[in-house]
Design an enzyme around this catalytic site. Structure first.
Site, short mmCIF file in Angstrom:
data_model
loop_
_atom_site.label_atom_id
_atom_site.label_comp_id
_atom_site.label_asym_id
_atom_site.label_seq_id
_atom_site.Cartn_x
_atom_site.Cartn_y
_atom_site.Cartn_z
N PHE A 184 0.10 -5.24 -0.33
CA PHE A 184 -0.01 -5.25 1.19
C PHE A 184 1.65 -5.20 1.43
CE2 PHE A 184 0.70 -9.78 0.64
CZ PHE A 184 1.74 -10.10 1.17
N LYS A 221 -5.55 4.37 -2.84
CA LYS A 221 -6.51 3.10 -1.94
C LYS A 221 -5.25 2.25 -1.61
CE LYS A 221 -7.89 -0.62 -2.87
NZ LYS A 221 -7.49 -1.40 -1.51
N GLU A 236 -6.13 -3.19 1.96
CA GLU A 236 -7.16 -3.34 3.14
C GLU A 236 -6.39 -4.21 4.26
OE1 GLU A 236 -7.41 -4.24 0.29
OE2 GLU A 236 -8.55 -6.36 0.30
N SER A 282 -1.29 -8.73 -7.65
CA SER A 282 -1.08 -9.96 -8.17
C SER A 282 -1.48 -10.04 -9.59
CB SER A 282 -1.83 -11.22 -7.50
OG SER A 282 -3.16 -10.48 -7.40
N CYS A 297 7.91 -8.75 -4.83
CA CYS A 297 8.11 -9.23 -6.01
C CYS A 297 9.46 -9.25 -6.69
CB CYS A 297 7.18 -8.11 -6.74
SG CYS A 297 8.15 -6.56 -6.76
N GLU A 319 3.76 -18.47 -8.67
CA GLU A 319 4.44 -17.53 -7.44
C GLU A 319 4.11 -18.20 -6.21
OE1 GLU A 319 2.66 -13.60 -7.36
OE2 GLU A 319 4.59 -12.83 -6.74
#
Ligand code: NAD
Length: 491
Positions: free
Chosen positions: A151, A175, A178, A228, A283, A384
């Protein structure tokens, strides 16, 4: 309310899945669109792969110099639409407009770099490897390649892969996340106009069911994943078990070391930009700040000063420095992690919890937070956070800092702030991470370099971007060849 459609074979087609989830603006909670999520998306994948496979048969035979022409058109269209796309990123993802513009610039640079594919995928040839015998290696495309995106960079991360994959002669099936499907929905509207044959680029919306259908499909040859670590590990294992080439980039916990000889003013500004940029949802966000020999607390004070000045708010407003977290769940997760740090012995130097933003009370905001004296044996120091939290730790020497860094499970980035060349050299040589910053807070590789995560931050061999992408999206073929002539008959 727009119900998002898939882009398959040059057409916008509805999903076979009827269950829809809301795409929310994280600052306002306004519903922006609805996106399909569920097992029915596997049928969408089936349809998209059939189209991608059919398109591959002819696209792979198109000369490479022609394959890059649509990318030149894409570059121009991305530039012309940069502002509209940036607003979409900010609305669905929450980052500031300046951050969204910057992210798109990185996407465009990947398109530009992939335009060099005619040179980058050139062959190697050795004449006379034996008397009258020549040997050469060419690069051929793989087939249908799929990408599963996270995302936090909806407009950039698909471009670490997409332009290289198609320039190398593959077809590409995306893809998006979402949580942020609208940016690539718009980009597909641009891709429609660049003259690609139908099916060379397809897009299917969805979540885990969609991903599993991609991982199981026998006609998909390669998977590029960013997200992740737990999911990256799963994708790598399942993709490999199904015979696919996989590159899977995972999470991070990035340490930054500040030596006493660093320039305090510049360093504190760069570090706060790194920790709080994109609300810490990067990240390459700095997370653990190790101050070496900061006996009188000068660095700490400068970091506090710089962090407390940052304005949190709705990213569409120009003066705002930091936007919200992606979801209510994410906000709660970060708040729990702050609490965990406190229960493990950390002290809160700056508390960004419970700080509503006027006019956007429903937004998922956490303001800049600083924890100090984290427990080195605790959980938080290894976890994280993916939120706007700086963790301060004191150490006595660069040796201690390196030992701590090299015990990190992740390895996305490590940075050093110093004015000593000798320390800098030692650090970049010894630190156990794939992206190193020296007096840099976000060591993000440019498009011509690989995005080099290590350890639990990356599963695979070849990373995204640049030459690594060219190698990932091609397979080598070696031919050894002899043509009989009078003199080559004598062995
Ligand atoms: P995520 O792992 O939750 O989701 C990434 C993608 O995987 C999405 O498309 C999602 O639909 C899919 N997915 C989620 N759960 C799945 C499951 N159980 N099985 C199969 N597919 C699944 O990641 P996110 O929250 O979207 O992104 C944030 C994470 O991404 C952070 O950990 C961040 O560090 C990481 N990240 C890493 C890099 C890098 O280059 N290393 C870059 C950006 C983000």
């Amino acid at each position: 309310m727009e119900k998002l459609t898939n882009y398959i074979n040059g057409q916008w087609v509805g999903s076979k899945e009827n269950h829809l989830i809301d795409v929310l603006n994280p600052a306002t909670q306004e519903i922006l669109a609805k996106v399909p999520l569920g097992k029915g998306t596997a049928q969408d994948v089936e349809k998209a792969v059939a189209s991608s496979y059919e398109a591959y048969r002819s696209w792979s035979q198109v000369p490479v110099i022609q394959r890059v022409q649509p990318l030149f058109r894409l570059k121009s269209l991305l530039e012309e639409n940069q502002e509209d796309l940036a607003r979409t990123i900010t609305m669905e993802c929450g980052k500031t407009l300046a951050e969204s513009r910057g992210e798109l610039q990185r996407a465009i640079e990947n398109v530009e770099t992939a335009c060099a594919t005619p040179v980058l995928m050139q062959s190697e040839f050795s004449e006379n490897i034996a008397r009258g015998v020549d040997e050469f290696m060419i690069r051929q495309p793989l087939g249908v390649c799929a990408c599963i995106a996270p995302f936090n960079f909806p407009g950039m991360i698909p471009f670490w892969f997409l332009p290289y994959a198609i320039a190398c002669g593959n077809t590409f099936l995306l893809k998006p996340s979402e949580k942020v499907p609208l940016t690539m929905q718009k980009v597909m509207g641009l891709i429609e106009k660049i003259g690609l044959p139908e099916g060379v680029i397809n897009m299917v919306h969805g979540g885990k069911d969609t991903v599993d259908a991609l991982l199981e499909h026998p006609l998909i040859k390669a998977i590029s994943f960013v997200g992740s670590t737990d999911v990256a590990r799963y994708i790598y294992a399942k993709g490999a078990a199904n015979g696919k080439r996989v590159q899977a980039q995972g999470g991070a916990k990035n340490p930054v070391v500040v030596l006493p000889d660093a320039d305090i003013e510049v360093t504190s500004k760069i570090i706060t930009d790194s920790v709080y940029g994109c609300a810490g949802q990067r990240c390459l966000a700095a997370s653990t700040i190790i101050t070496v020999g900061d006996q009188n607390g000068t660095i700490k004070e400068a970091l506090y000063e710089s962090a407390s000045k940052r304005l949190t708010g709705y990213g569409l407003e120009e003066k705002v420095d930091m936007g919200p977290l992606i979801s209510q769940a994410s906000k709660e997760r970060v708040e729990k992690l702050i609490q965990k740090g406190i229960s493990e012995g950390a002290k809160v130097l700056l508390d960004g919890r419970n700080g509503p933003v006027a006019g956007y009370e429903k937004g998922n905001f956490i303001k800049p937070t600083i924890l100090e004296n984290l427990n080195l044996e605790g959980e938080l120091i290894k976890t994280e956070i993916f939120g706007p939290v700086m963790s301060l730790v004191k150490m006595d020497s660069i040796d201690d800092a390196l030992q701590f860094i090299n015990g990190n499970n992740y390895g996305n980035m490590a940075c050093l702030f110093t004015s000593s060349g000798a320390h800098a050299r030692r650090f970049r040589n010894e630190a156990n991470a794939g992206n190193i910053g020296i007096n840099i807070g976000v060591a993000a590789p440019m498009a011509q370099f690989p995005f080099s995560g290590w350890n639990d931050s990356f599963f695979g061999d070849l990373h995204g971007q640049g030459r690594h992408a060219i190698e990932f999206f091609t397979q080598t073929k070696v031919t050894v060849e002899r043509w009989l002539q009078e003199w080559t008959r004598k062995f």
